[in-house]
Motif scaffolding. Structure first.
Motif, PDB file in Angstrom:
ATOM      1  N   UNK A   1       0.814  -1.220   0.000  1.00 19.09           N
ATOM      2  CA  UNK A   1       0.000   0.000   0.000  1.00 19.09           C
ATOM      3  C   UNK A   1       0.849   1.272   0.000  1.00 19.09           C
ATOM      4  N   UNK A   2       1.964   1.272   0.732  1.00 17.98           N
ATOM      5  CA  UNK A   2       2.780   2.490   0.769  1.00 17.98           C
ATOM      6  C   UNK A   2       3.469   2.748  -0.567  1.00 17.98           C
ATOM      7  N   UNK A   3       3.949   1.701  -1.237  1.00 22.08           N
ATOM      8  CA  UNK A   3       4.575   1.886  -2.544  1.00 22.08           C
ATOM      9  C   UNK A   3       3.555   2.381  -3.565  1.00 22.08           C
ATOM     10  N   UNK A   4       2.402   1.736  -3.598  1.00 20.71           N
ATOM     11  CA  UNK A   4       1.373   2.120  -4.568  1.00 20.71           C
ATOM     12  C   UNK A   4       0.880   3.540  -4.309  1.00 20.71           C
ATOM     13  N   UNK A   5       0.761   3.922  -3.036  1.00 20.98           N
ATOM     14  CA  UNK A   5       0.361   5.291  -2.701  1.00 20.98           C
ATOM     15  C   UNK A   5       1.434   6.283  -3.120  1.00 20.98           C
ATOM     16  N   UNK A   6       2.694   5.910  -2.964  1.00 22.37           N
ATOM     17  CA  UNK A   6       3.789   6.786  -3.380  1.00 22.37           C
ATOM     18  C   UNK A   6       3.748   7.020  -4.892  1.00 22.37           C
TER      19      UNK A   6
END
Length: 100
Positions: free
Chosen positions: A38-43
């Motif tokens: 989730x953090x990579x995709x949000x970035x």
């Protein structure tokens, strides 16, 4: 060349990505690749929000489900595809730098 469609991992230093949801983030997570957090995709979505128009973001999101579409766009001889690909490469470079 289409590395972001694989959601490859790495350092995520793009700042606060909470709330960075959109077509790219959803497509990244739905692609169900092992590094797609989730953090990579949000970035990646956060960078896209800053760098691409909504139409371009929707187009990039389709690459996650259909990487061949990205290749077809890359090799296209249409002027609008060439212009899009230039914008995509700039986005890709920035996302790789900021998100890993």
């Amino acid at each position: 060349m289409i590395g972001l469609t694989a959601c490859s991992g790495g350092n995520r230093s793009a700042g606060d990505t909470r709330g960075a949801t959109g077509a790219i983030s959803r497509a990244c997570l739905a692609a169900d690749r092992s590094a797609a957090t989730p953090s990579l995709c949000a970035c990646v979505q956060s960078v896209a929000n800053a760098e691409l128009s909504s139409n371009d973001r929707n187009r990039v999101a389709r690459f996650f489900a259909d990487p061949e579409l990205a290749n077809d766009t890359k090799i296209s001889t249409r002027d609008d595809d060439d212009a899009f690909w230039d914008r995509y490469r700039a986005f890709y470079t920035k996302a790789r730098s900021q998100c890993g």
